[in-house]
Design an enzyme around this catalytic site. Structure first.
Site, PDB file in Angstrom:
ATOM      1  N   ASN A  69       0.818  -1.223   0.000  1.00 61.21           N
ATOM      2  CA  ASN A  69       0.000   0.000   0.000  1.00 61.21           C
ATOM      3  C   ASN A  69       0.849   1.270   0.000  1.00 61.21           C
ATOM      4  OD1 ASN A  69       0.764  -0.438   2.643  1.00 61.21           O
ATOM      5  ND2 ASN A  69      -1.175   0.217   3.525  1.00 61.21           N
TER       6      ASN A  69
ATOM      7  N   PRO B 168      10.328  -6.548  -0.706  1.00 59.83           N
ATOM      8  CA  PRO B 168       9.112  -5.770  -0.944  1.00 59.83           C
ATOM      9  C   PRO B 168       7.935  -6.689  -1.307  1.00 59.83           C
ATOM     10  CG  PRO B 168      10.518  -5.681  -2.871  1.00 59.83           C
ATOM     11  CD  PRO B 168      11.262  -6.504  -1.848  1.00 59.83           C
TER      12      PRO B 168
ATOM     13  N   GLU C  42       4.692  -3.265  12.452  1.00 56.58           N
ATOM     14  CA  GLU C  42       3.698  -2.226  12.126  1.00 56.58           C
ATOM     15  C   GLU C  42       2.548  -2.967  11.455  1.00 56.58           C
ATOM     16  OE1 GLU C  42       3.690   0.797  12.968  1.00 56.58           O
ATOM     17  OE2 GLU C  42       5.769   1.322  13.398  1.00 56.58           O
ATOM     18  N   LEU C  43       1.470  -3.205  12.218  1.00 54.01           N
ATOM     19  CA  LEU C  43       0.442  -4.141  11.745  1.00 54.01           C
ATOM     20  C   LEU C  43      -0.880  -3.429  11.417  1.00 54.01           C
ATOM     21  CD1 LEU C  43       1.320  -6.957  14.306  1.00 54.01           C
ATOM     22  CD2 LEU C  43       2.246  -6.593  12.012  1.00 54.01           C
TER      23      LEU C  43
ATOM     24  N   CYS D 128      -3.288   1.678   6.570  1.00 57.69           N
ATOM     25  CA  CYS D 128      -3.435   1.219   7.961  1.00 57.69           C
ATOM     26  C   CYS D 128      -4.030   2.302   8.842  1.00 57.69           C
ATOM     27  CB  CYS D 128      -2.088   0.769   8.503  1.00 57.69           C
ATOM     28  SG  CYS D 128      -0.836   2.043   8.361  1.00 57.69           S
TER      29      CYS D 128
HETATM   30  P1  NAP Z   1       0.383  -8.831   4.286  1.00 58.24           P
HETATM   31  O1  NAP Z   1      -0.453  -9.778   3.527  1.00 58.24           O
HETATM   32  O2  NAP Z   1       0.576  -9.083   5.734  1.00 58.24           O
HETATM   33  O3  NAP Z   1       1.776  -8.754   3.527  1.00 58.24           O
HETATM   34  C1  NAP Z   1       2.809  -7.893   3.949  1.00 58.24           C
HETATM   35  C2  NAP Z   1       4.133  -8.453   3.462  1.00 58.24           C
HETATM   36  O4  NAP Z   1       4.388  -9.702   4.107  1.00 58.24           O
HETATM   37  C3  NAP Z   1       4.172  -8.732   1.979  1.00 58.24           C
HETATM   38  O5  NAP Z   1       5.466  -8.442   1.495  1.00 58.24           O
HETATM   39  C4  NAP Z   1       3.898 -10.227   1.930  1.00 58.24           C
HETATM   40  O6  NAP Z   1       4.375 -10.860   0.781  1.00 58.24           O
HETATM   41  C5  NAP Z   1       4.670 -10.689   3.131  1.00 58.24           C
HETATM   42  N1  NAP Z   1       4.255 -12.008   3.644  1.00 58.24           N
HETATM   43  C6  NAP Z   1       3.034 -12.582   3.593  1.00 58.24           C
HETATM   44  N2  NAP Z   1       3.069 -13.795   4.193  1.00 58.24           N
HETATM   45  C7  NAP Z   1       4.346 -13.991   4.621  1.00 58.24           C
HETATM   46  C8  NAP Z   1       5.021 -15.044   5.310  1.00 58.24           C
HETATM   47  N3  NAP Z   1       4.383 -16.143   5.704  1.00 58.24           N
HETATM   48  N4  NAP Z   1       6.343 -14.896   5.575  1.00 58.24           N
HETATM   49  C9  NAP Z   1       7.011 -13.786   5.208  1.00 58.24           C
HETATM   50  N5  NAP Z   1       6.416 -12.750   4.553  1.00 58.24           N
HETATM   51  C10 NAP Z   1       5.103 -12.856   4.273  1.00 58.24           C
HETATM   52  O7  NAP Z   1      -0.188  -7.339   4.194  1.00 58.24           O
HETATM   53  P2  NAP Z   1      -0.567  -6.511   2.890  1.00 58.24           P
HETATM   54  O8  NAP Z   1      -1.883  -7.016   2.416  1.00 58.24           O
HETATM   55  O9  NAP Z   1       0.570  -6.437   1.944  1.00 58.24           O
HETATM   56  O10 NAP Z   1      -0.724  -5.073   3.548  1.00 58.24           O
HETATM   57  C11 NAP Z   1      -1.851  -4.694   4.202  1.00 58.24           C
HETATM   58  C12 NAP Z   1      -1.718  -4.758   5.708  1.00 58.24           C
HETATM   59  O11 NAP Z   1      -0.599  -3.988   6.136  1.00 58.24           O
HETATM   60  C13 NAP Z   1      -2.913  -4.147   6.414  1.00 58.24           C
HETATM   61  O12 NAP Z   1      -3.290  -4.947   7.497  1.00 58.24           O
HETATM   62  C14 NAP Z   1      -2.385  -2.789   6.892  1.00 58.24           C
HETATM   63  O13 NAP Z   1      -3.089  -2.264   7.995  1.00 58.24           O
HETATM   64  C15 NAP Z   1      -0.979  -3.127   7.210  1.00 58.24           C
HETATM   65  N6  NAP Z   1      -0.137  -1.927   7.218  1.00 58.24           N
HETATM   66  C16 NAP Z   1       0.317  -1.459   8.416  1.00 58.24           C
HETATM   67  C17 NAP Z   1       1.087  -0.304   8.454  1.00 58.24           C
HETATM   68  C18 NAP Z   1       1.591   0.232   9.758  1.00 58.24           C
HETATM   69  O14 NAP Z   1       2.501   1.064   9.724  1.00 58.24           O
HETATM   70  N7  NAP Z   1       1.087  -0.212  10.890  1.00 58.24           N
HETATM   71  C19 NAP Z   1       1.410   0.361   7.274  1.00 58.24           C
HETATM   72  C20 NAP Z   1       0.935  -0.144   6.065  1.00 58.24           C
HETATM   73  C21 NAP Z   1       0.171  -1.310   6.066  1.00 58.24           C
HETATM   74  P3  NAP Z   1       3.435 -11.093  -0.511  1.00 58.24           P
HETATM   75  O15 NAP Z   1       3.394  -9.776  -1.174  1.00 58.24           O
HETATM   76  O16 NAP Z   1       4.118 -12.120  -1.295  1.00 58.24           O
HETATM   77  O17 NAP Z   1       2.100 -11.536   0.015  1.00 58.24           O
END
Ligand code: NAP
Length: 495
Positions: free
Chosen positions: A167, A191, A265-266, A299
């Site tokens: 995002n 990334p 950061e979730l 987020c």
């Molecule tokens: P995500 O599905 O958790 O993926 C984030 C990253 O983790 C991606 O690079 C993903 O790779 C990787 N990943 C997924 N499964 C993994 C595993 N088993 N082992 C290692 N890496 C793995 O989240 P998203 O859909 O990309 O992003 C949305 C989420 O991020 C939302 O919940 C949002 O609130 C949160 N967010 C939080 C913040 C903050 O600062 N708190 C900022 C931005 C976003 P792939 O791309 O290959 O799936």
């Protein structure tokens, strides 16, 4: 759609060398060992934008080795010299802002003006931490032991890793890499699958800024295989992750084996409280910004709008009018307010939250489903009469769906606002200064925005409480997660 497609295909970067289809491994541009590649698409029409290497364990182990080899010289380098490389990297981002923004919009879909803003935001972490590198102070502790002097100094944790989401394809990388590199830690970045080109362009600019080989690697490919190699390694001393709470939990348990330092950061589920004494013009303008930026895939995005019963009808009417005016389209067209969602799963989640809410009695005030543009486009939506038993009040929607909930007392709204597992950002609109302090104290969130939707930037500590995360990024506290305190006791001074 066909016009949008044409626009995308005809786009040319001013500097085509920023478009990299190889990974950045220890200062070299390389293919995956088995030459496997992954396709990357444009969410506007799901057309193919390009390919990146599908890397895994072997390449990750090589990046870790290179980072370990680069660590001694990097941590020894004068802080001002590390800072100068970060500054130059940030300057190069701004010199190439237009190209970087275009790459981001092509692969992520957000409007081009939002991408320009993200590039400036992302670059600011490099200049901020470039300066912070020189301020990693220690302490001298007044001694409690006769004839001894007690010192505390900060040391880099060692080799670090980052896993980032789609995002904010650039800012989530520089917010981590800026702090890590300033502290003297090499970093390996993985990334998101959907947005590798923004990350690889950053690798190209880091290289031009004079980043020594091995200090930074950017690996594309399987998140599970790269993630597992990073987590299994005893050389990698720290992981910084931004993404969903679900994946954060998996990584936390994987990190337990090697007792890694972890920053998380979730997910968020921001409440937006509009009290009866709020300035409604300000609240409505803030509500649109805090909900629909990045197509609601933020987020910090509001998931629940709590509006006092005395102003609920007026707020609902005027907010709905403002949302209904939003223009949806290809982010490369300058005047678009909202681009497409990132993937089919995101569209389905919005639909599921709307269907569940409507079935339980909510009303659709505007929008309500897929957009006429088709594909991943979704209508900016407002739901009225939302109640606590609806899914949308508990789960992160991560899309352009606003849920309006009526409340009658401060006590009641605070209980509802805090009744989720998340605790990232919250928003409050009121003109009563006593209430501002009372409510800010009572909200169980890492960040409270009062009478404004805009709170982020390099100088502030970004982060959440409860299951929204661990640690803080940015600000004068941002280096803490990448340093260890070392205590030195100097004795024998009274002999
Ligand atoms: P995500 O599905 O958790 O993926 C984030 C990253 O983790 C991606 O690079 C993903 O790779 C990787 N990943 C997924 N499964 C993994 C595993 N088993 N082992 C290692 N890496 C793995 O989240 P998203 O859909 O990309 O992003 C949305 C989420 O991020 C939302 O919940 C949002 O609130 C949160 N967010 C939080 C913040 C903050 O600062 N708190 C900022 C931005 C976003 P792939 O791309 O290959 O799936």
């Amino acid at each position: 759609m066909s016009q949008a497609l044409q626009h995308t295909r005809s786009f040319r970067l001013h500097d085509s060398t920023l478009w990299r289809e190889q990974a950045y491994l220890a200062g070299e541009w390389v293919e995956a060992d088995g030459k496997g590649r992954l396709s990357v698409t444009n969410p506007v029409d799901e057309s193919e934008l390009g390919w990146v290497p599908n890397m895994g364990q072997g390449e990750t182990e090589r990046a870790i080795e290179a980072a370990a080899a680069a660590l001694p010289a990097w941590r020894r380098m004068l802080a001002k010299e590390r800072g100068a490389i970060l500054h130059r990297w940030g300057e190069l981002m701004m010199e190439n802002q237009e190209d970087l923004a275009a790459i981001m919009t092509l692969e992520q879909g957000k409007p081009i003006w939002e991408s320009r803003g993200e590039i400036a935001y992302a670059a600011s972490f490099l200049t901020w931490f470039g300066a912070e590198a020189e301020r990693a102070y220690g302490d001298i502790i007044p001694t409690h032991l006769e004839g001894r002097k007690l010192f505390v100094q900060r040391e880099p944790v060692g080799v670090t890793a980052a896993i980032t989401p789609w995002n904010f394809p650039s800012a989530m990388i520089t917010r981590k890499a800026g702090a890590a590199l300033a502290a003297g830690c090499p970093m390996i970045v993985r990334p998101a699958t959907e947005t590798p080109f923004s990350a690889l362009a950053l690798g190209e600019l880091a290289s031009r800024a004079g980043m020594p080989k091995g200090v930074l690697s950017i690996l594309t490919g399987s998140s599970r295989r790269i993630g597992a190699a990073l987590m299994d390694s005893t050389t990698v001393r720290k992981l910084s992750f931004t993404g969903s709470t679900e994946v954060g939990r998996i990584l936390l348990s994987q990190g337990a084996e090697t007792v890694k330092k972890m920053s998380m950061e979730l997910g968020g589920h921001a409440p937006f409280l509009v009290f009866e004494d709020a300035d409604l013009d300000l609240a409505i303008e803030g509500a649109v910004g805090a909900k629909y930026a990045t197509t609601g895939q933020d987020c910090l995005a509001v998931n629940r709008f709590y509006v006092h019963e005395d102003v609920y009808d007026r707020f609902a009417e005027r907010f709905t009018e403002a949302v209904a005016r939003m223009k949806v389209g290809n982010g490369m067209d300058g005047d678009v307010d909202q681009g497409p969602l990132m993937n089919a799963g995101a569209v389905e989640k919005c639909e599921a939250h709307i269907a569940d809410a409507v079935e339980k009695g909510a009303t659709v005030l505007t929008g309500g489903g897929r957009h006429d543009l088709g594909g991943l486009f979704f209508q900016p939506t407002v739901l009225g009469d939302v109640t606590p038993e609806m899914l949308i009040t508990q789960e992160e929607t991560f899309g352009p769906v606003a849920a309006l909930i009526k409340f009658s007392s401060e006590e009641d709204v605070l209980a509802q606002a805090n009744a989720v597992e998340f605790g990232l950002a919250s928003y409050v609109y009121t003109e009563n200064y006593r209430r501002i302090w009372r409510v800010s104290d009572a909200l169980e969130y890492g960040m409270v925005a009062v009478n404004t939707p805009k709170i982020t930037g390099a100088p502030i500590p970004f982060g959440g409480v409860k299951q929204s995360g661990l640690g803080r990024e940015g600000s004068k506290y941002g280096l803490d997660d990448y340093t260890e305190l070392k205590y030195v006791c100097l004795g024998g001074l009274d002999r």
